[in-house]
Design a protein around this motif. Structure first.
Motif, short mmCIF file in Angstrom:
data_model
loop_
_atom_site.label_atom_id
_atom_site.label_comp_id
_atom_site.label_asym_id
_atom_site.label_seq_id
_atom_site.Cartn_x
_atom_site.Cartn_y
_atom_site.Cartn_z
N ALA A 47 0.82 -1.21 0.00
CA ALA A 47 0.00 0.00 0.00
C ALA A 47 0.85 1.26 0.00
CB ALA A 47 -0.94 -0.01 1.20
N ALA A 48 1.85 1.33 0.88
CA ALA A 48 2.69 2.52 0.96
C ALA A 48 3.46 2.73 -0.33
CB ALA A 48 3.66 2.40 2.13
N SER A 49 3.92 1.64 -0.95
CA SER A 49 4.66 1.77 -2.21
C SER A 49 3.75 2.31 -3.31
CB SER A 49 5.24 0.42 -2.62
OG SER A 49 6.19 -0.04 -1.68
N ALA A 50 2.52 1.78 -3.37
CA ALA A 50 1.58 2.21 -4.41
C ALA A 50 1.20 3.68 -4.22
CB ALA A 50 0.34 1.33 -4.39
N VAL A 51 0.88 4.06 -2.99
CA VAL A 51 0.49 5.45 -2.72
C VAL A 51 1.68 6.38 -2.92
CG1 VAL A 51 -0.33 7.05 -0.95
CG2 VAL A 51 -1.38 4.80 -1.18
N GLY A 52 2.87 5.95 -2.48
CA GLY A 52 4.05 6.78 -2.64
C GLY A 52 4.46 6.96 -4.08
N MET A 53 4.11 6.00 -4.94
CA MET A 53 4.46 6.10 -6.35
C MET A 53 3.52 7.01 -7.11
SD MET A 53 6.78 4.66 -8.50
CE MET A 53 7.03 6.34 -9.06
N ASP A 54 2.24 6.95 -6.78
CA ASP A 54 1.23 7.72 -7.50
C ASP A 54 1.07 9.10 -6.84
OD1 ASP A 54 -1.48 8.81 -8.15
OD2 ASP A 54 -1.65 6.95 -9.29
N LYS A 55 1.56 10.12 -7.53
CA LYS A 55 1.57 11.46 -6.92
C LYS A 55 0.17 11.98 -6.61
CE LYS A 55 5.97 12.82 -9.05
NZ LYS A 55 6.30 11.47 -9.58
N GLY A 56 -0.84 11.53 -7.35
CA GLY A 56 -2.19 11.95 -7.05
C GLY A 56 -2.68 11.36 -5.74
N LEU A 57 -2.49 10.05 -5.56
CA LEU A 57 -2.88 9.40 -4.31
C LEU A 57 -2.04 9.94 -3.15
CD1 LEU A 57 -3.23 5.70 -5.55
CD2 LEU A 57 -5.06 7.35 -5.13
N MET A 58 -0.76 10.15 -3.41
CA MET A 58 0.14 10.64 -2.37
C MET A 58 -0.31 12.01 -1.84
SD MET A 58 4.04 12.00 -2.88
CE MET A 58 4.51 10.65 -3.93
N LYS A 59 -0.59 12.92 -2.76
CA LYS A 59 -0.98 14.26 -2.33
C LYS A 59 -2.34 14.25 -1.62
CE LYS A 59 1.81 16.68 -5.77
NZ LYS A 59 2.65 17.40 -4.79
N ALA A 60 -3.22 13.36 -2.04
CA ALA A 60 -4.51 13.22 -1.35
C ALA A 60 -4.29 12.72 0.07
CB ALA A 60 -5.42 12.28 -2.13
N ALA A 61 -3.37 11.77 0.24
CA ALA A 61 -3.06 11.25 1.58
C ALA A 61 -2.43 12.34 2.44
CB ALA A 61 -2.12 10.04 1.48
N PHE A 62 -1.53 13.12 1.86
CA PHE A 62 -0.91 14.21 2.60
C PHE A 62 -1.95 15.23 3.05
CE2 PHE A 62 3.47 13.81 0.30
CZ PHE A 62 3.74 12.68 1.03
N ALA A 63 -2.85 15.60 2.13
CA ALA A 63 -3.89 16.58 2.47
C ALA A 63 -4.79 16.05 3.57
CB ALA A 63 -4.69 16.93 1.22
#
Length: 356
Positions: free
Chosen positions: A131-147
């Motif tokens: 999960a962390a690898s997938a979210v960390g790779m996809d900048k859209g999912l990553m930024k949504a998680a950060f927000a």
């Protein structure tokens, strides 16, 4: 060597960061303590073919694009190598090892795919989980998680490749949401591959089409006058952060050429920050790592607004570069943890996570 740990280093892969992975893997294998580890080299060609043996790295180096090999690339000794085939092909089998170290950057390596394979195979491995690898790779999912975690993130817009069918409407939507300059990026790639800084509509369209060569999901971000601050994170549930560093790019911004080819970019470790800024960077980095449920390691990148002094979380890299010029090991070395000690810690964290 009876008590040694067998570490299988996997490198190459089918992403645009193939050449960077080769140089990272060479550095990792050169710094793993031979008194503690037995090393197995496993290379993945750009065609998806897996190779095993002492000569795997030399084979892929010989087939690599010279124009994309980082300036720090070294000569690699040849040796025996044999084909494993492609995953799922008859007879394909992952070589035996106590720990897998997937020194893979980008899609099909850093995005949860290899991690899922290793989970199914029951093999301990270095780095973040699926999960962390997938979210960390996809900048859209990553930024949504950060927000969602309340982290400071610059304005951005997710674009799908199919939206390029209406170029005029897409540009109008982006210009209404953001101002020039903007950065256009493939959502699922690193090392600044396919990234463009755009200053007008013509450059915006060119940047969108360039990014769309690499991904169906694109990110358009607000550009600001910024210093580029990076920091290394290490740990599983208990996380620590290194001292931060700063990148002074050789060009206008830190693109692939400035990172790996030109050789003129500067890295400043430690970064010239106030004690309060250092504490803030470290705390935000650990929060970003935890926001994606990271494990093992990551490098977290920040933008420090030159005009406002505001610190923005830019992205997290779950398998950062390990080349001789890469910031991740440099920042740990400046924090008192040598390259070899860092590798020891990463192997230990992989085994610890597998036990849990």
């Amino acid at each position: 060597m009876t008590d040694s740990i067998t570490v299988a280093v996997v490198f190459g892969g089918q992403s645009g960061e193939h050449e960077v992975s080769l140089v990272s893997a060479h550095a990792v294998m050169s710094n793993l303590d031979p008194a503690r580890y037995q090393i197995e080299a496993i290379g993945i060609g750009k065609d998806g073919q897996w190779w095993h043996g002492p000569g795997a790295l030399a084979k892929l180096m010989a087939e690599a694009d010279p124009a994309r090999l980082p300036a720090s690339a070294a000569q690699v000794a040849a040796g025996p190598v044999h084909a494993l085939g492609r995953v799922g092909a008859p007879g394909w089998e992952l070589p035996a090892a106590d720990v897998i170290f997937p020194v893979l950057h980008g899609p099909y390596g850093e995005d949860g795919t290899i991690q899922g394979l290793l989970e199914l195979a029951g093999r301990p491995y270095v780095g973040c989980g699926v999960a962390a690898s997938a979210v960390g790779m996809d900048k859209g999912l990553m930024k949504a998680a950060f927000a969602a975690a309340g982290l400071p993130v610059l304005p951005w817009v997710l674009v799908r490749r199919s939206e390029l069918a209406d170029e005029s409407g897409l540009c109008a939507r982006l210009e209404a949401a953001l101002r020039y300059p903007m950065f256009v990026k493939p959502a699922n790639l690193g090392s600044s591959v396919g990234v463009s800084k755009v200053r007008d509509r013509a450059e915006l369209l060119a940047g969108l089409h360039e990014a769309a060569r690499y991904d169906r999901r694109l990110i358009v971000e607000q550009g600001i006058p910024a210093r580029e601050i990076e920091i290394s994170v290490l740990g599983n549930d208990e996380v620590v952060a290194s001292i931060p560093g700063e990148i002074i790019p050789a060009g206008e911004w830190y693109d692939y050429h400035a990172k790996y080819i030109d050789g003129g970019s500067q890295t400043i470790v430690p970064a010239d920050l106030s004690p309060a800024q250092i504490t803030q960077v470290q705390e935000l980095a650990m929060r970003a790592f935890q926001a994606i449920d990271g494990a093992g390691l990551a490098r977290v990148d920040f933008l420090l607004d030159r005009d406002q002094g505001t610190l923005w979380v830019n992205e997290v890299n779950t398998m950062p570069g390990f080349t001789p010029i890469s910031m991740y090991p440099k920042m740990w070395a400046a924090s008192g943890l040598s390259y070899a000690q860092l590798l020891d810690r990463l192997v230990d964290l992989a085994l610890e996570r597998a036990r849990r």
